[in-house]
Structure formats: structure tokens, C-alpha cells
Design a protein around this motif. Structure first.
Motif, PDB file in Angstrom:
ATOM      1  N   THR A  62     -22.502 -64.927 -40.786  1.00 41.05           N
ATOM      2  CA  THR A  62     -21.246 -64.395 -41.318  1.00 41.05           C
ATOM      3  C   THR A  62     -21.277 -64.282 -42.841  1.00 41.05           C
ATOM      4  O   THR A  62     -21.669 -65.227 -43.530  1.00 41.05           O
TER       5      THR A  62
ATOM      6  N   SER B  35     -21.571 -69.134 -38.273  1.00 37.01           N
ATOM      7  CA  SER B  35     -21.445 -69.328 -39.727  1.00 37.01           C
ATOM      8  C   SER B  35     -22.613 -68.735 -40.514  1.00 37.01           C
ATOM      9  O   SER B  35     -22.417 -68.121 -41.562  1.00 37.01           O
TER      10      SER B  35
ATOM     11  N   GLU C  72     -19.241 -73.393 -35.358  1.00 38.91           N
ATOM     12  CA  GLU C  72     -20.169 -73.007 -36.438  1.00 38.91           C
ATOM     13  C   GLU C  72     -21.329 -72.126 -35.972  1.00 38.91           C
ATOM     14  O   GLU C  72     -22.250 -71.854 -36.737  1.00 38.91           O
TER      15      GLU C  72
END
Length: 441
Positions: free
Chosen positions: A145, A142, A139
């Protein structure tokens, strides 16, 4: 004669093809390396590594080494103090005048900059170095993104709500770290009677009370799901009783005299110094404090520090064994950077987030979201304790990582007002109104 003419025509044709291919290679960044030996490319870079903490020194040293090793890349570096950095970055973003490379935050800032068409992804850089890409913790990308495109590689890890306490003082008065809200209020009362500031606070830049206290305290009261719904404007509002209660708990600390006088006029570095000097029994701060303390506090002071999480609250809906936190900052790349300059920029991004730099960062008492084995002999005892603690707790959202920057500003300013006596219901309404406006609801 015919044969000679034929050979000449073939040679002309070959030279034409070669010339076109060479031009295509030079003009097309995707066709291969475009950096010519001896030709300089220039890049502007903004960072906020201006302090004397070990992480800032590590990053500045990394940039100095990069410049020596890459004489063909001319880095025009601007070092901006942390408290003013975000505001400067937002100003140039609004004018579409971003530097080529810049330290940026995950979450909302990434979303806003991508929404403003200011950033370009670095997927191609990550994919070109699979061992590096796979070395990050789960993660890690994350919050950088969007729609499958990764816009930065994190250079740190930032829990934001660690409760530091002075074990020497706690032992002297025969008290234990607080496990419940009642325990905390009892400690506040006791230390006040002993003329010791219970909790150091440096909220001059306004984000400290939000990021380090409310993000975790609010989660204790409301639970994570409620906050995410309220932030998205889906089935929960900041005027709901549970959020007003969270604000009330924070104000309760202020009214009880938990913080020193003038807490809105000193910054978090001064707060950390105050705690390290034994002038306060506790401090609620983020992982960034660890590298500051390692650089500025005495070994005796560091050895006397301990850390825990914020206490539970009555009837709280959140997990009391948790810390608010995010992956740390990364380098953003302006959408305007192309060709040879883009190649050079990729080199800089990798240099500041490489496995070697991540290891140096960790050994500089700064947490990272990269898989690095910690040598505890190279860090302070309090850093080793925090490193161990992180393996036992859940991570919850930081408010300014989920709310838009405009709403986060309203929260920050509202908390300054709250701590000076403003009504929790009024502050909650200001936050709700700002969030509804930001969401167009």
C-alpha cells in the motif's frame, strides 16, 4: 400526417440516444462490463512457479483451471525460474515493457514500481469483494500500500529465518538446539569433529545469506529501530559498531567452518536437499523451504526435522524471540491494462489469491496471510510445527524488503565477499555508501 412525423422524429431521437449510450458503455471501462461474449482478450502473465514443490504445482494448476473456465481470456504465460526472475522483471521495468500481470514482492519493489509509474492499484477489485478483502490477516496489505492505494493481494506468508535442525542427529549426539550464540558455536565445533556439516548453506543467488541469516541475526544485534533508521538514513549508519558486529558474527560462522565447502556455488534448493538427506545438522532458511521439503524429502526425514529461531547474542538490542519475515508475493497489474483487459486481469488476480486457492496453498505446505483453518492431517509435521511457532514470535523486517534493490544487491554481494574472508568494516562501508547514494545523502 403531423402526428406521424412527430412519432418518426421521436423514434430517431431515441435511437440516437441509445446509440450514444451504447458507445459510451463500450468506450468507458467504468460504465459496466465491457467483456463481450465470444470476444477474446489477451493478457501476458509472468510467474516464478517453475519448481516441483507443492505450492508451485498448486499455482500452475490454478492457472490451468482458470484458462479452461475462461476460454475468452487468452493468457500468454511465461514461467521464469526463481533465481533469475527478479532480474528479468527489473530489466523490463527499466524499459517500461512490463507484462500485463506479474508476480511481485511487497515493500521496496512495490515502491519502486509505483514510483516508476508502472503499476495500477486494485482497490476497486478488493472493494467489490468485501468478504475476500476482510479475510486477510491484519497488516497483510501494508507493504503493498502507498498513499492509501493497494497494489496487490498477497498469495503467501514468508518468515525468512527459520532455524531447522535434524533432531535425529541432535539426539544421537545428545545435544539441544542453540539458545545462545555460544551454544551455536559449540554445536558447530562438535559437528565439525564428527565430520558432519553443521549448517547447510546455498548462497549461489546471494540473497540467502542476507534474507535468511543476516536479516534476523542483524536484528538480534542492533534491534529493529536501529535498522529502520539506518535504512532511512536518519540517525544511524551501516558503519556503526553494532552493524559491524552483526557482520562479524556472520563471518565467525564461516571462519569456524559452519558451512560446507562451495556454499556460494549451490542454490537454496540444493541446500534444502542436503539438509533433508541428513548431510547437515542444521539449516537457516525461509518458509518457502516447507513446500520444497514436502515435495522432495522422505517422510522419515520430515518427521526427524524440528525448527526454532536463531539464538540470542551477547548484549543484543533486539528481541531474541523473533523471526524476520514479510507477507508473500502478489500479482501486480501493469498501468497499461484497461477496459475489458482490466476486468479479465482482475479475474486472474482473484483466482490466484481467492479463499479457495489460499486454502489449497496452505494445504500445500506454504504459509499464507489469509484466515484459513489448518487441517494438520493434510500437511507435514514440520509444517504444522512452524505454523504453531509463528503464533508465538514477533516478526522483524527483512533487509531486502526495506532497502532499495540497488542497495540490497550491494548487501548480497558484500555478504558473499564477507563469507570468503572480506573485512566486516569494508563491507559495512560499501553498504553505507550505496545506501547514502540511493537516498541522495
Amino acid at each position: 400526417m403531423k402526428k406521424t412525423l412527430t412519432i418518426a422524429l421521436v423514434m430517431v431521437l431515441l435511437l440516437t440516444i441509445i446509440g450514444c449510450a451504447a458507445k459510451e458503455t463500450t468506450d468507458n471501462p467504468s460504465s459496466g462490463s465491457t467483456t463481450k461474449p465470444g470476444v477474446k482478450v489477451k493478457l501476458s502473465l509472468w510467474h516464478n512457479y517453475t519448481g516441483d514443490d507443492m505450492r508451485a504445482k498448486t499455482m500452475r494448476e490454478t492457472l490451468d483451471t482458470f484458462k479452461k473456465d475462461n476460454p475468452n481470456i487468452d493468457l500468454d504465460i511465461q514461467a521464469i525460474p526463481p533465481d533469475g526472475y527478479r532480474a528479468r522483471l527489473k530489466t523490463v521495468a527499466a524499459a517500461n515493457e512490463m507484462p500485463d500481470l506479474f508476480v511481485m514482492w511487497p515493500g521496496v519493489m512495490t515502491k519502486e514500481f509505483v514510483g516508476g509509474d508502472l503499476l495500477q492499484p486494485i482497490n476497486d477489485l478488493l472493494d467489490s469483494k468485501p468478504d475476500w478483502k476482510n479475510g486477510f490477516m491484519p497488516e497483510s496489505f501494508s507493504e503493498f500500500t502507498i498513499d492509501g492505494k493497494v497494489y496487490s493481494a498477497p498469495m503467501a506468508l514468508s518468515p525468512t529465518s527459520l532455524l531447522f535442525y535434524n533432531k535425529t542427529l541432535f539426539d544421537k549426539y545428545n545435544v539441544q538446539p542453540p539458545k545462545t550464540w555460544a551454544d551455536l558455536m559449540t554445536l558447530v565445533e562438535m559437528f565439525k569433529k564428527e565430520k558432519i556439516t553443521p549448517i547447510a548453506l546455498g548462497n549461489k543467488a546471494a540473497w540467502v545469506a542476507q534474507s535468511s541469516i543476516l536479516s534476523s541475526l542483524g536484528d538480534r544485534v542492533t534491534g529493529t529501530d536501529w535498522f529502520l533508521k539506518a535504512a532511512a538514513g536518519e540517525g544511524a549508519k551501516f558503519t556503526d559498531p553494532e552493524f559491524v558486529q552483526a557482520l562479524t558474527y556472520l563471518q565467525q560462522l564461516s571462519k569456524a567452518g559452519a558451512f560446507q565447502d562451495g556454499f556460494n556455488s549451490i542454490d537454496n534448493t540444493q541446500m534444502e536437499q542436503m539438509f533433508a538427506q541428513g548431510k547437515a545438522a542444521m539449516m537457516i532458511d525461509g518458509g518457502w523451504a516447507l513446500t520444497n521439503l514436502a515435495a522432495n524429502a522422505s517422510k522419515e526425514a520430515l518427521d526427524g526435522m524440528r525448527v526454532t529461531v536463531l539464538p540470542s547474542v551477547p548484549n543484543g538490542k533486539g528481541d531474541p524471540n523473533s523471526l524476520s519475515g514479510v507477507v508473500g508475493t502478489g500479482l501486480g497489474l501493469s498501468k497499461k491494462v484497461e477496459g475489458a483487459r482490466k476486468e479479465a486481469a482482475h479475474k486472474v488476480i482473484y483466482a490466484l489469491a481467492s479463499p479457495e486457492t489460499q486454502k489449497k496453498t496452505l494445504e500445500g505446505n506454504q504459509l499464507v496471510s489469509y484466515k484459513v483453518e489448518l487441517d494438520t492431517t493434510k500437511v507435514t509435521s514440520i509444517f504444522a510445527e512452524v505454523y504453531k511457532l509463528l503464533g508465538t514470535v514477533k516478526t522483524t523486517p527483512v533487509y531486502d524488503g526495506k532497502l532499495s534493490s540497488a542497495v540490497a544487491d550491494v548487501v548480497n554481494n558484500g555478504l558473499q565477499e564477507l563469507l570468503m574472508g572480506g573485512k566486516p568494516e569494508d563491507i559495512a562501508k560499501k553498504i553505507q555508501d550505496a545506501n547514502a547514494k540511493a537516498l541522495g545523502k
